[in-house]
Design a protein around this motif. Structure first.
Motif, PDB file in Angstrom:
ATOM      1  N   TYR A  94      -4.031   3.517  -7.200  1.00 30.49           N
ATOM      2  CA  TYR A  94      -2.890   2.682  -6.836  1.00 30.49           C
ATOM      3  C   TYR A  94      -2.874   2.140  -5.406  1.00 30.49           C
ATOM      4  O   TYR A  94      -2.102   1.235  -5.124  1.00 30.49           O
ATOM      5  CB  TYR A  94      -1.584   3.436  -7.123  1.00 30.49           C
TER       6      TYR A  94
ATOM      7  N   TRP B 127       2.806   1.735  -3.438  1.00 31.22           N
ATOM      8  CA  TRP B 127       1.908   2.065  -4.556  1.00 31.22           C
ATOM      9  C   TRP B 127       1.254   3.425  -4.384  1.00 31.22           C
ATOM     10  O   TRP B 127       0.982   4.134  -5.355  1.00 31.22           O
ATOM     11  CB  TRP B 127       0.855   0.973  -4.744  1.00 31.22           C
ATOM     12  N   ARG B 128       0.967   3.799  -3.119  1.00 30.46           N
ATOM     13  CA  ARG B 128       0.440   5.146  -2.901  1.00 30.46           C
ATOM     14  C   ARG B 128       1.469   6.192  -3.320  1.00 30.46           C
ATOM     15  O   ARG B 128       1.130   7.212  -3.927  1.00 30.46           O
ATOM     16  CB  ARG B 128       0.088   5.353  -1.428  1.00 30.46           C
TER      17      ARG B 128
ATOM     18  N   GLY C 210       2.484  -2.891 -14.082  1.00 32.09           N
ATOM     19  CA  GLY C 210       2.250  -2.555 -12.686  1.00 32.09           C
ATOM     20  C   GLY C 210       1.303  -3.516 -11.992  1.00 32.09           C
ATOM     21  O   GLY C 210       1.001  -3.346 -10.841  1.00 32.09           O
TER      22      GLY C 210
ATOM     23  N   ASP D 291       0.834  -1.202   0.000  1.00 32.68           N
ATOM     24  CA  ASP D 291       0.000   0.000   0.000  1.00 32.68           C
ATOM     25  C   ASP D 291       0.869   1.252   0.000  1.00 32.68           C
ATOM     26  O   ASP D 291       0.637   2.192  -0.760  1.00 32.68           O
ATOM     27  CB  ASP D 291      -0.909  -0.041   1.232  1.00 32.68           C
TER      28      ASP D 291
ATOM     29  N   ARG E  57      -3.401   0.018  -2.115  1.00 34.01           N
ATOM     30  CA  ARG E  57      -3.651  -1.417  -1.924  1.00 34.01           C
ATOM     31  C   ARG E  57      -4.542  -1.670  -0.733  1.00 34.01           C
ATOM     32  O   ARG E  57      -4.856  -2.830  -0.424  1.00 34.01           O
ATOM     33  CB  ARG E  57      -2.321  -2.157  -1.751  1.00 34.01           C
TER      34      ARG E  57
ATOM     35  N   ASP F 196       6.938  -0.926 -13.155  1.00 33.56           N
ATOM     36  CA  ASP F 196       6.680   0.124 -14.140  1.00 33.56           C
ATOM     37  C   ASP F 196       7.810   1.130 -14.263  1.00 33.56           C
ATOM     38  O   ASP F 196       7.782   1.965 -15.159  1.00 33.56           O
ATOM     39  CB  ASP F 196       5.434   0.914 -13.725  1.00 33.56           C
TER      40      ASP F 196
ATOM     41  N   ARG G 110       2.599   9.898  -9.902  1.00 31.36           N
ATOM     42  CA  ARG G 110       2.013   9.816 -11.241  1.00 31.36           C
ATOM     43  C   ARG G 110       0.982  10.914 -11.495  1.00 31.36           C
ATOM     44  O   ARG G 110       0.729  11.294 -12.648  1.00 31.36           O
ATOM     45  CB  ARG G 110       1.300   8.466 -11.439  1.00 31.36           C
ATOM     46  N   TYR G 111       0.331  11.404 -10.408  1.00 32.32           N
ATOM     47  CA  TYR G 111      -0.803  12.298 -10.633  1.00 32.32           C
ATOM     48  C   TYR G 111      -0.745  13.662  -9.948  1.00 32.32           C
ATOM     49  O   TYR G 111      -1.511  14.549 -10.310  1.00 32.32           O
ATOM     50  CB  TYR G 111      -2.105  11.575 -10.259  1.00 32.32           C
ATOM     51  N   ALA G 112       0.137  13.836  -8.957  1.00 32.47           N
ATOM     52  CA  ALA G 112       0.158  15.127  -8.255  1.00 32.47           C
ATOM     53  C   ALA G 112       0.474  16.254  -9.238  1.00 32.47           C
ATOM     54  O   ALA G 112       1.175  16.059 -10.230  1.00 32.47           O
ATOM     55  CB  ALA G 112       1.184  15.107  -7.129  1.00 32.47           C
TER      56      ALA G 112
ATOM     57  N   GLY H 123      -4.946   9.578  -8.038  1.00 35.40           N
ATOM     58  CA  GLY H 123      -3.739   8.754  -7.982  1.00 35.40           C
ATOM     59  C   GLY H 123      -3.790   7.734  -6.850  1.00 35.40           C
ATOM     60  O   GLY H 123      -3.401   6.578  -7.024  1.00 35.40           O
TER      61      GLY H 123
ATOM     62  N   TYR I 126       3.719   5.830  -5.573  1.00 32.69           N
ATOM     63  CA  TYR I 126       3.723   5.842  -7.041  1.00 32.69           C
ATOM     64  C   TYR I 126       2.515   6.619  -7.573  1.00 32.69           C
ATOM     65  O   TYR I 126       2.643   7.462  -8.468  1.00 32.69           O
ATOM     66  CB  TYR I 126       3.711   4.402  -7.560  1.00 32.69           C
ATOM     67  N   GLY I 127       1.335   6.344  -6.995  1.00 35.35           N
ATOM     68  CA  GLY I 127       0.111   7.018  -7.438  1.00 35.35           C
ATOM     69  C   GLY I 127       0.212   8.528  -7.292  1.00 35.35           C
ATOM     70  O   GLY I 127      -0.208   9.281  -8.179  1.00 35.35           O
ATOM     71  N   LEU I 128       0.778   8.975  -6.190  1.00 33.72           N
ATOM     72  CA  LEU I 128       0.905  10.419  -5.975  1.00 33.72           C
ATOM     73  C   LEU I 128       1.890  11.029  -6.971  1.00 33.72           C
ATOM     74  O   LEU I 128       1.630  12.075  -7.555  1.00 33.72           O
ATOM     75  CB  LEU I 128       1.332  10.708  -4.535  1.00 33.72           C
TER      76      LEU I 128
ATOM     77  N   ASP J  17      -4.220  19.857  -7.982  1.00 35.84           N
ATOM     78  CA  ASP J  17      -3.352  18.953  -7.228  1.00 35.84           C
ATOM     79  C   ASP J  17      -4.190  18.050  -6.328  1.00 35.84           C
ATOM     80  O   ASP J  17      -3.975  16.841  -6.272  1.00 35.84           O
ATOM     81  CB  ASP J  17      -2.387  19.787  -6.388  1.00 35.84           C
TER      82      ASP J  17
END
Lengths: 367, 367
Positions: free
Chosen positions: B283, A275-276, A365, A272, B285, A310, A282-284, B279, A278-280, B272
């Motif tokens: 992602y 990946w969080r 991913g 978790d 988990r 990824d 990727r999108y922040a 994001g 990574y998610g941030l 943001d």
């Protein structure tokens, strides 16, 4: 902007290409030797004209160096602030040589010679700082290269040397071998298992010291530590390096063990977390440098644990460097205001991660 | 598991299909009428056999109902706890009818009849709760349908009615019209601009009340509010609905204005915020229900502001429902332990968002 880092092999970043041993945990190995010209005042006390003379004396030798060939030169006293910051952010020169300390502007005659892996700083705190920088945990090869450079130069330039104290340096803590070796190491496992304090304390008891990403006094961000030898005197170069290497090998083992424990005891929490991060990234739409470092640390751990496929380690390394203020300004072709900086940083991070994800294709991913 | 919601049009979820007016801000409009059988004790005081008689009396009429046709019936006293929870989570029955309160188990003779948009709850607090539920801000059409059902049933069943007080109900706060109308509304703009307290206070001064996603006493999560009329007595049905509609229209305008202000004053902060929420949902988990709601709120705002184009409002609505515990257990085919629940929730959220992103193709999220 006159600075052309592209002349260097991979822009002087080959140490970040993640090709070296253990490069998911140990980013790079660096060794430097402090040397001074015999009979000349140390740069901190030298008159400007003496600094220029010292520089030219060194250049006469380095320009013909077989070990450095092909070499690129930067005259720091001719570069503007942003250019010097870029070189510093790229770990090519010290804050001192870059003249970034408010009280100490760039010194006349300050110069950098580099072929990417080997470098010579001229008129830093000492007349000469010879430096070798390699990807991964590779002190031995780094020293092998550096020794060739040191021999080559020492055979042509009379270095300040005392039969009892060894090489003389501006600061007595560097005297003797003049050697400081360090590794840049990523220890998220030990931080998460809360063992890091104990490990660092253990290192200080055996004569090693640690700093953050950017040299003395810099804070630890993103779980990146620079571990280096504290003493330079009373031991041979080989002993100093052996000692550091043994200790680093142990820290790498501790880190690996901590990661195994985390994966066994809290696999979901770890998955978790990485990946969080990574998610941030990727999108922040806005990222401070510190947050970016901390999130990159999470993603790097995820890549190390083979949870995230990824992203390449090289991309993560590049992001460490290219998300810093001067690099952002250089990329944008202008100085950025405080509110613009984190936006531009986030845009760049997104682009690089998207490119990696596309290159690796869908499902990279999945887990 | 005997529950087959698939028999209903879209599993009884057509109110979430985002087809109604203003459906990015107003998720749904709901009206219910409380009715009781003349001469029979209210369910809270009735003996079990009287509850069964009351139920059969209603079923004899509803089974032949033209307005409800084609109707599906659920006998709640024959469903297990999980099945009743699923119906409650889907906003088809109240906590009371589902027997979810520890002190009040499911009542004998409790039943639900529904065709998706119109429903009849039998042996809730009152013998009958007629209910209409529609997508978006659409109180008028919701009431039109409900009135037809009320007339049809009232013509065949003698309702408890007092010439002075109107329809009689178990709880005096429902007497009179027996009408409670509510809208489920998403107000992130007013929350972010910190105007929400003022707006809610204003509503309470004009006889409206608010609750969270799941009825009385439920907490506000994800900036979702249920606004409804407080009084049911002394005004006509039309007046009550007109008043609510006028107030809701005003709240929608306030919300829209708040969003314009946010976009003008702090575009980066907003972008943001909404992209970080996306994001994390893409992602993470592990997600608690509350965190999922809050992140979905951010993404919904992003979709409303046309910043995020990767996700449909329908998907966001579905996620509100399907990320709840009973829906997760139903999907997994078994009861989940506390640590498993947030993991399964996160997996499901990722899958739906990935499907939406793939459907919309690359570049859907670029801006």
């Amino acid at each position: 902007m006159t600075l052309d880092l592209s002349l260097l092999p991979d822009g002087g970043m080959s140490w970040l290409d993640a090709s070296g041993p253990e490069s998911d945990i140990v980013l790079s190995s660096r060794i430097r030797l402090a040397r001074n010209l015999r009979g000349r005042a140390f740069p901190v006390r030298a008159a400007p004209e003496d600094l220029m003379i010292a520089r030219d004396e060194v250049l006469a030798v380095t320009n013909e160096s077989a070990v450095l060939h092909p070499v690129t030169m930067f005259r720091l006293d001719e570069l503007d602030l942003l250019e010097r910051q870029v070189l510093h952010e790229r770990h090519m020169i010290s804050r001192e040589l870059a003249g970034l300390e408010r009280a100490r502007p760039v010194r006349q005659g300050a110069a950098l010679l580099t072929n990417g892996e080997l470098a010579v700083m001229i008129n830093e705190e000492d007349h000469l700082r010879l430096q070798s920088l390699r990807s991964g945990f590779d002190l031995e090869r780094a020293y092998g290269q550096l020794e060739r450079l040191d021999s080559e130069m020492g055979s042509q330039i009379p270095f300040a040397f005392h039969p009892e104290f060894g090489y003389l340096t501006a600061c007595p803590t560097n005297a003797g071998t003049g050697l400081r070796a360090s590794v840049l190491i990523h220890l998220p496992g030990l931080v998460l298992t809360k063992e890091i304090a104990k490990v660092l304390q253990g290192l200080s008891q055996v004569g090693l010291t640690f700093r953050g990403l950017y040299g003395e006094g810099s804070e630890v961000v993103g779980n990146f530590f620079q571990l280096s030898n504290q003493t330079t005197l009373g031991k041979s170069e080989e002993d100093l390096l052996d000692h550091l290497a043994t200790m680093v090998r142990q820290v790498v083992e501790y880190e690996q063990r901590a990661r195994v424990v985390l994966q066994r005891e809290a696999p979901t929490v770890i998955a978790d977390k990485v990946w969080r991060a990574y998610g941030l990234l990727r999108y922040a739409r806005s990222l401070s440098f510190e947050e970016a470092m901390n999130l990159l640390s999470g993603v790097r751990l995820g890549v190390g644990l083979n949870l995230i496929r990824d992203v390449s380690v090289y991309t993560l390394n590049k992001l460490l460097i290219f998300t810093q203020p001067a690099h952002i300004a250089e990329r944008e072709g202008r100085a950025l205001s405080d509110p613009e900086l984190p936006i531009s940083r986030a845009t760049y991070v997104r682009r690089l991660l998207e490119e990696d994800a596309e290159r690796r294709g869908p499902g990279g991913g999945a887990d």
